[in-house]
Design a protein around this motif. Sequence first.
Motif, short mmCIF file in Angstrom:
data_model
loop_
_atom_site.label_atom_id
_atom_site.label_comp_id
_atom_site.label_asym_id
_atom_site.label_seq_id
_atom_site.Cartn_x
_atom_site.Cartn_y
_atom_site.Cartn_z
N ARG A 33 0.77 -1.14 -0.03
CA ARG A 33 0.03 -0.05 -0.23
C ARG A 33 0.75 1.25 -0.02
N ASP A 36 -0.77 4.18 -1.93
CA ASP A 36 -2.27 4.37 -1.28
C ASP A 36 -2.13 5.48 -0.35
N MET A 37 -2.57 6.49 -0.63
CA MET A 37 -2.43 7.69 0.15
C MET A 37 -3.18 7.74 1.46
N ALA A 38 -4.58 7.06 1.30
CA ALA A 38 -5.53 6.86 2.19
C ALA A 38 -5.16 5.86 3.31
N ALA A 39 -4.24 4.77 2.81
CA ALA A 39 -3.56 3.95 3.74
C ALA A 39 -2.53 4.62 4.54
N GLN A 41 -1.94 7.57 5.21
CA GLN A 41 -2.54 8.63 6.26
C GLN A 41 -3.21 7.72 7.48
N ASN A 42 -3.65 6.99 7.34
CA ASN A 42 -4.29 5.99 8.38
C ASN A 42 -2.81 5.49 9.28
N LYS A 45 -1.86 8.31 11.26
CA LYS A 45 -2.49 8.56 12.50
C LYS A 45 -2.18 7.44 13.53
N GLY A 69 -0.57 13.46 1.02
CA GLY A 69 -1.66 13.91 0.82
C GLY A 69 -2.47 14.75 2.03
N GLU A 74 -4.45 20.02 8.47
CA GLU A 74 -4.98 18.51 8.88
C GLU A 74 -3.74 17.97 10.17
N ASP A 232 -1.31 -0.84 6.87
CA ASP A 232 -1.49 0.41 6.65
C ASP A 232 0.04 1.20 7.70
#
Length: 278
Positions: A33, A36-39, A41-42, A45, A69, A74, A232
């Motif tokens: 991943r 995978d920007m969403a992954a 970012q998670n 976090k 991203g 944010e 992630d």
Amino acid sequence: MMKKLLGALALFLTCTVSFAAGGTYPLEKAPNRINDMAALQNGAKLFVNYCLNCHSANSLRYNKLTEIGLTEEEIKKNLLFTSDKVGDLMHIAMTPADAKSWFGTTPPDLSVIARARSVNLGPSGVDYLYTYLRTFYRDSAKGTGWNNLVFPDVGMPHVMWQRQGERTLTKTQVHQAADQQWERVTTVYDADGFSEVTREALSDYKGKATEEFKFEAANAQAAAQFDSDMADLSNFLGWMAEPVQQLRKQIGVWVLLFLGLFLLVAWRLNAAYWKHVR
């Protein structure tokens, strides 16, 4: 000379594979991943909320997370502690002396942990971290109450166990006892970390020593979500170890194409230069 080179290469490959498989628990391939920007970012976090309390990342600044991203706003709102600034390095408040006193050792900086755990021609550091983070189990015999299959007797507790949920571990070993007789030893660790051991003699066993592990989760859905989160987090740690790795690979492709074209041109020039000499 060629035989010596081939022999050295074979020895290198053998040593590398042996080192990669040196642990008793095989490393699992992590989902890829890294793009995978969403992954990512998670993963960022999770890293800030669970890892950055004890482990620093002194080679990375918070504002570098804009490359996966996130906006600076944010980052300020969701990932910064009270006194931190977007341009700060990912330091921690705990001093090495306090860490040594509380945990017996200083938790390592995680800036390049994924690269440090990589094996040439073997599992990547992301694979190592992905497997490590998912193989904690309760063990009441340990000071922290936890143990790990990838890193036995690790001093780190399972800080995300509530996200994963309770589960049991069954470890089955087939080996030769002191009297050279084969036996099967089954150890079951319950959800509270207490173990129960049973032994079974194998009088006609003709195989070899084996070791198997089986987890059983109380909440399969929570365990599956935890596995995804650890994918992630592992990919984020892989990205953090080398944020420019994708650019490096892209440049590498163009360099190889250029060298291939240059080789073709040089070959034809060489043929044209020597044709009258021959």
